[in-house]
Structures are given as C-alpha cells and as structure tokens.
Write a protein that holds these residues in place. Sequence first.
Motif, PDB file in Angstrom:
ATOM      1  N   GLN A  29       9.383 -85.375  55.757  1.00 25.81           N
ATOM      2  CA  GLN A  29      10.096 -86.078  54.698  1.00 25.81           C
ATOM      3  C   GLN A  29      10.666 -87.365  55.282  1.00 25.81           C
ATOM      4  O   GLN A  29      11.390 -87.347  56.269  1.00 25.81           O
ATOM      5  N   ARG A  30      10.334 -88.507  54.664  1.00 27.82           N
ATOM      6  CA  ARG A  30      10.801 -89.793  55.156  1.00 27.82           C
ATOM      7  C   ARG A  30      12.022 -90.262  54.368  1.00 27.82           C
ATOM      8  O   ARG A  30      12.020 -90.245  53.132  1.00 27.82           O
ATOM      9  N   PHE A  31      13.076 -90.671  55.090  1.00 29.42           N
ATOM     10  CA  PHE A  31      14.257 -91.266  54.472  1.00 29.42           C
ATOM     11  C   PHE A  31      14.246 -92.764  54.789  1.00 29.42           C
ATOM     12  O   PHE A  31      14.297 -93.152  55.960  1.00 29.42           O
TER      13      PHE A  31
ATOM     14  N   ARG B 126       8.028 -74.104  60.052  1.00 31.24           N
ATOM     15  CA  ARG B 126       8.449 -72.695  60.090  1.00 31.24           C
ATOM     16  C   ARG B 126       9.973 -72.547  60.154  1.00 31.24           C
ATOM     17  O   ARG B 126      10.512 -71.780  60.941  1.00 31.24           O
ATOM     18  N   GLY B 127      10.661 -73.312  59.323  1.00 27.19           N
ATOM     19  CA  GLY B 127      12.109 -73.179  59.213  1.00 27.19           C
ATOM     20  C   GLY B 127      12.898 -73.968  60.242  1.00 27.19           C
ATOM     21  O   GLY B 127      14.119 -74.033  60.175  1.00 27.19           O
ATOM     22  N   THR B 128      12.203 -74.598  61.189  1.00 26.09           N
ATOM     23  CA  THR B 128      12.879 -75.446  62.168  1.00 26.09           C
ATOM     24  C   THR B 128      12.741 -76.898  61.745  1.00 26.09           C
ATOM     25  O   THR B 128      11.620 -77.397  61.578  1.00 26.09           O
ATOM     26  N   ARG B 129      13.881 -77.565  61.582  1.00 30.30           N
ATOM     27  CA  ARG B 129      13.867 -78.948  61.100  1.00 30.30           C
ATOM     28  C   ARG B 129      14.240 -79.915  62.232  1.00 30.30           C
ATOM     29  O   ARG B 129      15.241 -79.710  62.906  1.00 30.30           O
ATOM     30  N   THR B 130      13.408 -80.939  62.385  1.00 27.10           N
ATOM     31  CA  THR B 130      13.626 -81.947  63.405  1.00 27.10           C
ATOM     32  C   THR B 130      13.955 -83.271  62.739  1.00 27.10           C
ATOM     33  O   THR B 130      13.193 -83.759  61.906  1.00 27.10           O
ATOM     34  N   VAL B 131      15.101 -83.842  63.100  1.00 27.88           N
ATOM     35  CA  VAL B 131      15.516 -85.140  62.568  1.00 27.88           C
ATOM     36  C   VAL B 131      15.145 -86.204  63.591  1.00 27.88           C
ATOM     37  O   VAL B 131      15.565 -86.126  64.750  1.00 27.88           O
ATOM     38  N   SER B 132      14.357 -87.188  63.170  1.00 25.79           N
ATOM     39  CA  SER B 132      13.860 -88.197  64.112  1.00 25.79           C
ATOM     40  C   SER B 132      14.043 -89.603  63.556  1.00 25.79           C
ATOM     41  O   SER B 132      14.063 -89.809  62.339  1.00 25.79           O
ATOM     42  N   LEU B 133      14.155 -90.549  64.462  1.00 21.87           N
ATOM     43  CA  LEU B 133      14.194 -91.965  64.106  1.00 21.87           C
ATOM     44  C   LEU B 133      12.806 -92.538  64.350  1.00 21.87           C
ATOM     45  O   LEU B 133      12.258 -92.414  65.453  1.00 21.87           O
ATOM     46  N   LEU B 134      12.226 -93.146  63.319  1.00 20.00           N
ATOM     47  CA  LEU B 134      10.897 -93.749  63.434  1.00 20.00           C
ATOM     48  C   LEU B 134      11.071 -95.261  63.527  1.00 20.00           C
ATOM     49  O   LEU B 134      11.627 -95.893  62.620  1.00 20.00           O
TER      50      LEU B 134
ATOM     51  N   THR C 253      10.853-104.163  63.115  1.00 18.03           N
ATOM     52  CA  THR C 253      10.830-104.678  61.749  1.00 18.03           C
ATOM     53  C   THR C 253      11.033-103.591  60.697  1.00 18.03           C
ATOM     54  O   THR C 253      11.271-103.895  59.536  1.00 18.03           O
ATOM     55  N   ARG C 254      10.935-102.326  61.102  1.00 18.72           N
ATOM     56  CA  ARG C 254      11.158-101.243  60.149  1.00 18.72           C
ATOM     57  C   ARG C 254      11.735-100.035  60.869  1.00 18.72           C
ATOM     58  O   ARG C 254      11.287 -99.670  61.951  1.00 18.72           O
ATOM     59  N   LEU C 255      12.740 -99.434  60.237  1.00 16.96           N
ATOM     60  CA  LEU C 255      13.366 -98.218  60.745  1.00 16.96           C
ATOM     61  C   LEU C 255      13.406 -97.184  59.631  1.00 16.96           C
ATOM     62  O   LEU C 255      13.752 -97.507  58.495  1.00 16.96           O
ATOM     63  N   ASP C 256      13.043 -95.980  59.946  1.00 20.23           N
ATOM     64  CA  ASP C 256      13.097 -94.879  58.980  1.00 20.23           C
ATOM     65  C   ASP C 256      13.622 -93.637  59.677  1.00 20.23           C
ATOM     66  O   ASP C 256      13.470 -93.481  60.901  1.00 20.23           O
ATOM     67  N   LEU C 257      14.208 -92.755  58.887  1.00 20.68           N
ATOM     68  CA  LEU C 257      14.604 -91.448  59.392  1.00 20.68           C
ATOM     69  C   LEU C 257      13.628 -90.437  58.811  1.00 20.68           C
ATOM     70  O   LEU C 257      13.351 -90.457  57.601  1.00 20.68           O
ATOM     71  N   VAL C 258      13.079 -89.576  59.650  1.00 17.69           N
ATOM     72  CA  VAL C 258      12.137 -88.577  59.166  1.00 17.69           C
ATOM     73  C   VAL C 258      12.632 -87.190  59.530  1.00 17.69           C
ATOM     74  O   VAL C 258      13.222 -86.987  60.599  1.00 17.69           O
ATOM     75  N   VAL C 259      12.406 -86.243  58.634  1.00 22.50           N
ATOM     76  CA  VAL C 259      12.773 -84.848  58.868  1.00 22.50           C
ATOM     77  C   VAL C 259      11.500 -84.014  58.811  1.00 22.50           C
ATOM     78  O   VAL C 259      10.813 -83.978  57.787  1.00 22.50           O
ATOM     79  N   GLY C 260      11.162 -83.391  59.928  1.00 19.19           N
ATOM     80  CA  GLY C 260      10.005 -82.506  59.974  1.00 19.19           C
ATOM     81  C   GLY C 260      10.431 -81.061  59.792  1.00 19.19           C
ATOM     82  O   GLY C 260      11.489 -80.657  60.283  1.00 19.19           O
ATOM     83  N   ASP C 261       9.641 -80.295  59.075  1.00 22.10           N
ATOM     84  CA  ASP C 261       9.963 -78.894  58.800  1.00 22.10           C
ATOM     85  C   ASP C 261       8.777 -78.030  59.194  1.00 22.10           C
ATOM     86  O   ASP C 261       7.726 -78.072  58.548  1.00 22.10           O
TER      87      ASP C 261
END
Length: 213
Positions: free
Chosen positions: A198-200, A106-114, A96-104
Amino acid sequence: MAEEATGRLALFEEEPRSRRRRAISGLIGAVIVAAAFGGVAGLIGGTVTGLVVALVVALPLLYVMAVSIRRRVWLEGSTLLVRTWGLRRVDLVTATRLDLVVGDVRGTRTVSLLVNAGQRGKVAKVDLAVFSGTGGRELGILPLRKLANALMNNTEANGLVFGELLIAELKAEAREAGVAERPLYRLASVAPSGKYVQRFTMEAVSRFVATLD
C-alpha cells in the motif's frame, strides 16, 4: 565499528540467524513452487518438459531471493547506499519523489520510505519499522534522527512532511509511548488489509502528520 569509522550508518540490520532462516524459507518456497509447475507440465508434455518448466520457474525466484538476502542499506551523510549485486547511491536531499509504503505479508506489516531520485535505477527503499500484532521492531533512534535531518532539507519532494513524521516517532520513543500510540504503527494499522503493498503519497502522509500532537 568499521562502518561507523567510514561515516556509514547501517539501516535496519537483520540478524544473521534471521537472514539464514529467511534464505532457507525462500529456498524451500522456490523449490515447492517450481516442483508444482514442473509436475503439471511434466504430466502434459513429459519429463523433459517438466524439468525445463521447473527450472524456468525456479531461476527467477532464486534470483529475487538472493537479491533480497544480499540487500543492505546504509546512510552516509544525506546519501543512501544500497547494495545488492552492485552499489548505488540515492541522495535524500535531491530526491524528486518520496512515498511511504506499507507491505503486508502474512500479518507482518513493514513500513518503508521509498526514495526516487528521478533517474533510472536511482530508487531506494528504507525499512522504518516492522510490526506483527501489537509488537514489532523499529529503526534505531540515531538512524531515525539522521534520516529526519536529511529529509528536512529536501524541498523538491516536500521532505519536510516525512521528516516531521520521523520526528513524531522520535518524540513517541522519548516519552516511552506504547507501540499502538506510535505514528509508524498507526500508519501501518490503517493500511487496508489484503494488499501486498500500500503506497501513501506525500499528501496522505501530510494529512496524517497534521493529526499528530
């Protein structure tokens, strides 16, 4: 091979060496934090108080670390299987809900689908890519394709937008575009620095997808 035979496709597998390194790093971090709190408490309330505080601080940190180390995610058809201590299933098509989140971190960024199925405990996070500087690692072509196909069939949370994002990533991979030209990297780079997560929203991803070729 055994997982493929059962129809399960492992998503963003971590090398055993990296997992061990992360476990050791997490253990050392938990001990340092617990010792710091316990030391302060010990100066105020004595040795027993210090030990109790150190234990109270250490246990939750160790639990979180253990969950993180044990966590594995598979795709089975259109269903995500998430293992920590147990196994839960989250359907990408009916989410029912989809979001893209970016975790940061120590300079390493992870792009994830929530992915949220709208039920208690029915939430799953799928790491799509990890970037550090101008390099990084992305989910493989086959998992990206299967995730995109499942998302395209989600009408409840407008999965088409997220599916199109993954298709754009696949197209960039096919034409051997540089890391900086790939959609997931571009999304990770525009996320504000200094934020742990950060949530998109779907609307934000939709606007970004509209700018892609």
